[in-house]
Design a protein around this motif. Structure first.
Motif, PDB file in Angstrom:
ATOM      1  N   TYR A 267       8.408  -5.100  40.704  1.00  0.00           N
ATOM      2  CA  TYR A 267       9.603  -4.314  40.390  1.00  0.00           C
ATOM      3  C   TYR A 267      10.221  -4.720  39.056  1.00  0.00           C
ATOM      4  N   LEU A 268      10.234  -6.024  38.779  1.00  0.00           N
ATOM      5  CA  LEU A 268      10.937  -6.503  37.595  1.00  0.00           C
ATOM      6  C   LEU A 268      10.274  -6.057  36.289  1.00  0.00           C
ATOM      7  N   LEU A 269       8.939  -6.104  36.217  1.00  0.00           N
ATOM      8  CA  LEU A 269       8.255  -5.731  34.975  1.00  0.00           C
ATOM      9  C   LEU A 269       8.430  -4.248  34.633  1.00  0.00           C
ATOM     10  N   PRO A 270       8.087  -3.320  35.543  1.00  0.00           N
ATOM     11  CA  PRO A 270       8.323  -1.905  35.206  1.00  0.00           C
ATOM     12  C   PRO A 270       9.804  -1.562  35.140  1.00  0.00           C
ATOM     13  N   GLY A 271      10.638  -2.207  35.990  1.00  0.00           N
ATOM     14  CA  GLY A 271      12.070  -1.928  35.969  1.00  0.00           C
ATOM     15  C   GLY A 271      12.698  -2.315  34.645  1.00  0.00           C
ATOM     16  N   ALA A 272      12.384  -3.502  34.137  1.00  0.00           N
ATOM     17  CA  ALA A 272      12.904  -3.934  32.838  1.00  0.00           C
ATOM     18  C   ALA A 272      12.378  -3.041  31.710  1.00  0.00           C
ATOM     19  N   SER A 273      11.135  -2.591  31.821  1.00  0.00           N
ATOM     20  CA  SER A 273      10.567  -1.697  30.802  1.00  0.00           C
ATOM     21  C   SER A 273      11.308  -0.371  30.758  1.00  0.00           C
ATOM     22  N   LEU A 274      11.608   0.195  31.933  1.00  0.00           N
ATOM     23  CA  LEU A 274      12.346   1.459  31.996  1.00  0.00           C
ATOM     24  C   LEU A 274      13.764   1.288  31.460  1.00  0.00           C
ATOM     25  N   LEU A 275      14.414   0.185  31.827  1.00  0.00           N
ATOM     26  CA  LEU A 275      15.762  -0.074  31.314  1.00  0.00           C
ATOM     27  C   LEU A 275      15.757  -0.213  29.795  1.00  0.00           C
ATOM     28  N   SER A 276      14.772  -0.921  29.277  1.00  0.00           N
ATOM     29  CA  SER A 276      14.655  -1.093  27.834  1.00  0.00           C
ATOM     30  C   SER A 276      14.434   0.249  27.140  1.00  0.00           C
TER      31      SER A 276
END
Length: 320
Positions: A267-276
């Protein structure tokens, strides 16, 4: 189970938000059949995606390995080295060569020098009897300070016109993206992103601590070396494309930690990518349509990132 469903819902909402913002940016006030604007915005959106995913993956992976949400890959001296290289190239190309090195060769030169500095860091820190993460980070910090000092000294000696041109390269900008550099950068970014994604379970174990990871059968030193290599590669790609952006990955990663409330990198890797990606597209839209290019996206990101950093320090003051 409840947290898993909640995180999936958050991920879907972030994905919808990212797609919606991308469509708004792509079609906003472009006119009918304006192929030039379509091509320009397509290139920008691809660059947004590469930068966003690269910085998010690099920051989350790095923070997982070093066990700190307040440290960023900048501590390894990547951005300081980028500034030094740009200063050296500007100084000597005008003083000795009379022209500038083209963007493609600058990218290749920067990539080889950054990887070379990584192996130097490896020789100085990892080739020791006792592996110590604090020594590695300290060497990276000292190298970054050393690079900044040399850059400042050379900038003082520059002609004012050269210095003015240099400043445009030392701040991140999405206005003049070089297509040939983008073609070179995308495969490298994809390689490191896929590598880190495939190693996400190993990274989660490394996040438990070196001793625990060793007890669970992980080759801590080797996996840390490989992770740092991919982090440096992604940060180099990001800096070469648009310039250094210190707080982008930091803000995206820390917001992701608070949204998902989990240590699972699924969750953290794609979630941070989407937020960025959301932050970059929204910030560039504001810079172009609201501020009419009177301000730069990097200024907005650094301003928000700095405020958010101090807010986190204030909130976590009792735990530090």
């Amino acid at each position: 189970m409840k947290n898993v469903l909640k995180n999936r819902i958050i991920m879907k909402r972030l994905a919808v938000m990212a797609v919606a913002l991308a469509l708004v940016y792509f079609f906003w006030n472009q006119g009918i059949g304006n192929m030039f604007i379509l091509k320009l915005r397509s290139t920008k959106l691809l660059t947004f995606a590469v930068i966003s995913i690269s910085t998010a993956f690099a920051t989350v992976s790095f923070q997982t390995v070093v066990h700190s949400n307040f440290l960023t890959p900048s501590i390894l001296g990547v951005e300081s080295f980028y500034r030094l290289l740009q200063t050296v190239l500007m100084f000597f190309s005008f003083s000795l060569l009379g022209s500038q090195l083209n963007a493609e060769w600058q990218f290749i030169f920067l990539l080889f020098l950054m990887l070379g500095s990584y192996f130097l860091l490896y020789r100085l820190s990892w080739n020791r009897k006792n592996y110590d993460m604090q020594v590695i980070l300290m060497i990276g910090l000292v190298m970054g300070t050393f690079f900044n000092s040399i850059s400042s000294f050379m900038q003082v000696l520059m002609d004012p016109n050269e210095y003015d041109k240099l400043q445009t390269k030392l701040y991140a900008s999405f206005q003049n993206i070089n297509d040939s550099v983008l073609v070179l950068a995308v495969p490298l970014a994809i390689y490191s992103i896929i590598s880190l994604w495939r190693k996400r379970k190993v990274l989660e174990v490394l996040g438990l601590g070196a001793q625990t990871a060793k007890n669970l059968g992980v080759a801590v030193e080797m996996e840390t070396k490989l992770t740092f290599m991919h982090v440096i590669l992604l940060m180099t790609v990001s800096a070469a494309l648009v310039g250094p952006m210190m707080f982008l990955g930091f803000v995206a990663a820390n917001i992701a930690y608070r949204l998902f409330r989990t240590y699972c990198l699924n969750y953290l890797l794609p979630g941070a990518s989407l937020l960025s990606f959301v932050m970059v597209v929204a910030g560039q839209f504001l810079a172009e349509e609201v501020f009419k290019l009177q301000t730069n996206l990097s200024i907005l990101v650094e301003l928000f990132g700095g405020i958010y950093f101090f807010w986190l320090l204030w909130k976590e003051r009792g735990k530090l």
